[in-house]
Design an enzyme around this catalytic site. Structure first.
Site, short mmCIF file in Angstrom:
data_model
loop_
_atom_site.label_atom_id
_atom_site.label_comp_id
_atom_site.label_asym_id
_atom_site.label_seq_id
_atom_site.Cartn_x
_atom_site.Cartn_y
_atom_site.Cartn_z
N TYR A 54 0.83 -1.22 0.00
CA TYR A 54 0.00 0.00 0.00
C TYR A 54 0.86 1.26 0.00
O TYR A 54 0.45 2.29 -0.55
CB TYR A 54 -1.03 -0.05 1.14
CG TYR A 54 -2.02 -1.16 0.88
CD1 TYR A 54 -3.01 -1.00 -0.09
CD2 TYR A 54 -1.92 -2.38 1.52
CE1 TYR A 54 -3.87 -2.04 -0.40
CE2 TYR A 54 -2.79 -3.43 1.23
CZ TYR A 54 -3.76 -3.25 0.26
OH TYR A 54 -4.61 -4.27 -0.07
N HIS A 107 -14.62 0.92 0.58
CA HIS A 107 -13.53 -0.06 0.67
C HIS A 107 -12.26 0.54 1.25
O HIS A 107 -11.18 -0.04 1.13
CB HIS A 107 -13.24 -0.68 -0.70
CG HIS A 107 -14.34 -1.57 -1.19
ND1 HIS A 107 -14.44 -2.02 -2.48
CD2 HIS A 107 -15.40 -2.10 -0.54
CE1 HIS A 107 -15.51 -2.79 -2.61
NE2 HIS A 107 -16.12 -2.85 -1.45
N CYS A 135 -0.37 5.05 16.10
CA CYS A 135 -1.61 5.83 16.06
C CYS A 135 -1.37 7.14 16.84
O CYS A 135 -0.92 7.09 17.99
CB CYS A 135 -2.73 5.03 16.71
SG CYS A 135 -4.22 6.01 17.03
N GLY A 173 -18.44 2.65 -14.05
CA GLY A 173 -17.11 2.04 -14.08
C GLY A 173 -16.90 0.95 -13.07
O GLY A 173 -15.83 0.81 -12.49
N THR A 174 -17.95 0.16 -12.87
CA THR A 174 -17.79 -0.99 -11.96
C THR A 174 -18.35 -2.24 -12.62
O THR A 174 -19.39 -2.18 -13.29
CB THR A 174 -18.45 -0.73 -10.59
OG1 THR A 174 -18.45 -1.94 -9.83
CG2 THR A 174 -19.86 -0.19 -10.69
P1 NAD Z 1 -13.48 -3.94 -11.76
O1 NAD Z 1 -12.08 -3.91 -12.22
O2 NAD Z 1 -14.07 -5.23 -11.32
O3 NAD Z 1 -14.40 -3.37 -12.93
C1 NAD Z 1 -14.05 -2.20 -13.63
C2 NAD Z 1 -15.17 -1.90 -14.62
O4 NAD Z 1 -14.86 -0.68 -15.24
C3 NAD Z 1 -15.34 -2.95 -15.72
O5 NAD Z 1 -16.71 -3.29 -15.83
C4 NAD Z 1 -14.85 -2.23 -16.98
O6 NAD Z 1 -15.64 -2.57 -18.12
C5 NAD Z 1 -15.09 -0.78 -16.62
N1 NAD Z 1 -14.17 0.14 -17.28
C6 NAD Z 1 -12.86 -0.04 -17.59
N2 NAD Z 1 -12.36 1.06 -18.16
C7 NAD Z 1 -13.38 1.96 -18.20
C8 NAD Z 1 -13.49 3.29 -18.69
N3 NAD Z 1 -12.47 3.93 -19.25
N4 NAD Z 1 -14.69 3.91 -18.58
C9 NAD Z 1 -15.77 3.28 -18.03
N5 NAD Z 1 -15.72 2.02 -17.56
C10 NAD Z 1 -14.54 1.39 -17.65
O7 NAD Z 1 -13.61 -2.83 -10.61
P2 NAD Z 1 -14.70 -2.61 -9.46
O8 NAD Z 1 -16.04 -3.01 -9.94
O9 NAD Z 1 -14.44 -1.25 -8.94
O10 NAD Z 1 -14.32 -3.67 -8.32
C11 NAD Z 1 -13.02 -3.91 -7.99
C12 NAD Z 1 -12.51 -3.60 -6.61
O11 NAD Z 1 -11.12 -3.23 -6.74
C13 NAD Z 1 -13.13 -2.44 -5.92
O12 NAD Z 1 -13.50 -2.94 -4.70
C14 NAD Z 1 -12.04 -1.40 -5.71
O13 NAD Z 1 -11.92 -1.13 -4.33
C15 NAD Z 1 -10.76 -2.06 -6.06
N6 NAD Z 1 -9.88 -1.25 -6.95
C16 NAD Z 1 -9.74 0.09 -6.79
C17 NAD Z 1 -8.94 0.83 -7.64
C18 NAD Z 1 -8.81 2.32 -7.41
O14 NAD Z 1 -8.93 2.77 -6.28
N7 NAD Z 1 -8.59 3.11 -8.46
C19 NAD Z 1 -8.27 0.21 -8.69
C20 NAD Z 1 -8.41 -1.18 -8.83
C21 NAD Z 1 -9.21 -1.90 -7.95
#
Ligand code: NAD
Length: 229
Positions: A54, A107, A135, A173-174
């Site tokens: 992290y 998260h 802390c 974007g999920t």
């Molecule tokens: P995921 O990777 O499972 O899904 C990402 C989604 O975004 C996909 O459906 C994909 O089609 C879509 N996508 C990709 N590029 C895109 C774009 N340019 N525009 C629009 N949509 C786009 O991610 P999730 O559903 O967020 O779940 C994954 C977990 O991973 C979450 O719990 C999150 O906490 C964590 N995560 C966070 C980060 C971050 O903080 N940036 C990065 C990676 C993972």
């Protein structure tokens, strides 16, 4: 206050800022094992490895800038004020750096640490967490403010209240496969909300979603905000 709109964002909204998504090609977990860095067991077994992972992600964040989709959500929040709530699954700080104020990181948040003796002790953190980091409130050991697999997401009561009352629930974007966030659309729908999805890929069938808008977040989110009435 009753919410008009509850937004849920996922890794896809930050993809065009250069942050890897979770499951896509070159996704984050193709480079690390979840069991090594993202479970309570990993933190017990090898806290240094977990903290270093992290630390690495936190250190890299400033190189990534908020994009047009993050900025468009700020514009919507400025219009709606307390009738707006943004829930994010992301641990990055791009919503905050864009200017969003009403954000819940369900998260966790890379830019914070949590006390291991008292979970209510959380604090902003920008540096390098070590085994010696303490802390500031009670001197207890710390951990990243990240909700690991097997742990319960944060702010669930507040989110459920908002989903129950909102007029529209929009997920952006999920991939909608990580629970409990994946269940928000059916929950909101059951309580009468219109459900809208903005994503690069859309499912062939999803009875819980009323409107699908397919495309890149930087293109479809500003357009959707512009047309929001
Ligand atoms: P995921 O990777 O499972 O899904 C990402 C989604 O975004 C996909 O459906 C994909 O089609 C879509 N996508 C990709 N590029 C895109 C774009 N340019 N525009 C629009 N949509 C786009 O991610 P999730 O559903 O967020 O779940 C994954 C977990 O991973 C979450 O719990 C999150 O906490 C964590 N995560 C966070 C980060 C971050 O903080 N940036 C990065 C990676 C993972």
């Amino acid at each position: 206050m009753k919410k008009r709109v509850v937004i849920l964002t996922g890794a896809g909204i930050s993809a065009e800022s250069g942050l890897r998504t979770f499951r896509g090609n070159d996704g984050m977990w193709e480079h690390e094992n979840i069991e090594d860095v993202c479970t309570p067991g990993a933190l017990r077994r090898d806290p240094k490895r977990v903290k270093d992972f992290y630390n690495f992600l936190r250190k890299g964040l400033p190189a990534h800038k908020p994009n047009a989709a993050h900025l468009a959500l700020v514009e919507l929040e400025n219009r709606l004020g307390d009738e707006f709530l943004l829930v994010t699954q992301n641990v990055d700080d791009l919503h905050e750096r864009a200017g969003s104020k009403r954000v819940l990181h369900m998260h966790g948040d890379l830019m914070k640490l949590r006390c291991m003796s008292d979970a209510s002790h959380e604090f902003s953190f920008t540096g390098e967490e070590t085994l010696e980091t303490k802390c500031p409130f009670c001197g207890g050991k710390t951990r990243p403010d990240i909700v690991f697999f097997e742990e319960v997401p944060l702010y669930m009561e507040e989110i459920q209240d908002a989903l129950r009352e909102c007029e529209e629930f929009v997920y952006i974007g999920t991939s909608s496969v990580v629970y409990p966030a994946a269940g928000f659309k059916s929950f909101a729908k059951r309580f009468g909300a219109k459900v809208t999805c903005l994503n690069l890929e859309i499912p062939s069938y999803d009875p819980d979603t009323d409107v699908f808008i397919q495309g890149k977040a930087t293109e479809v989110v500003p357009e959707w905000v512009k047309n929001f009435k």
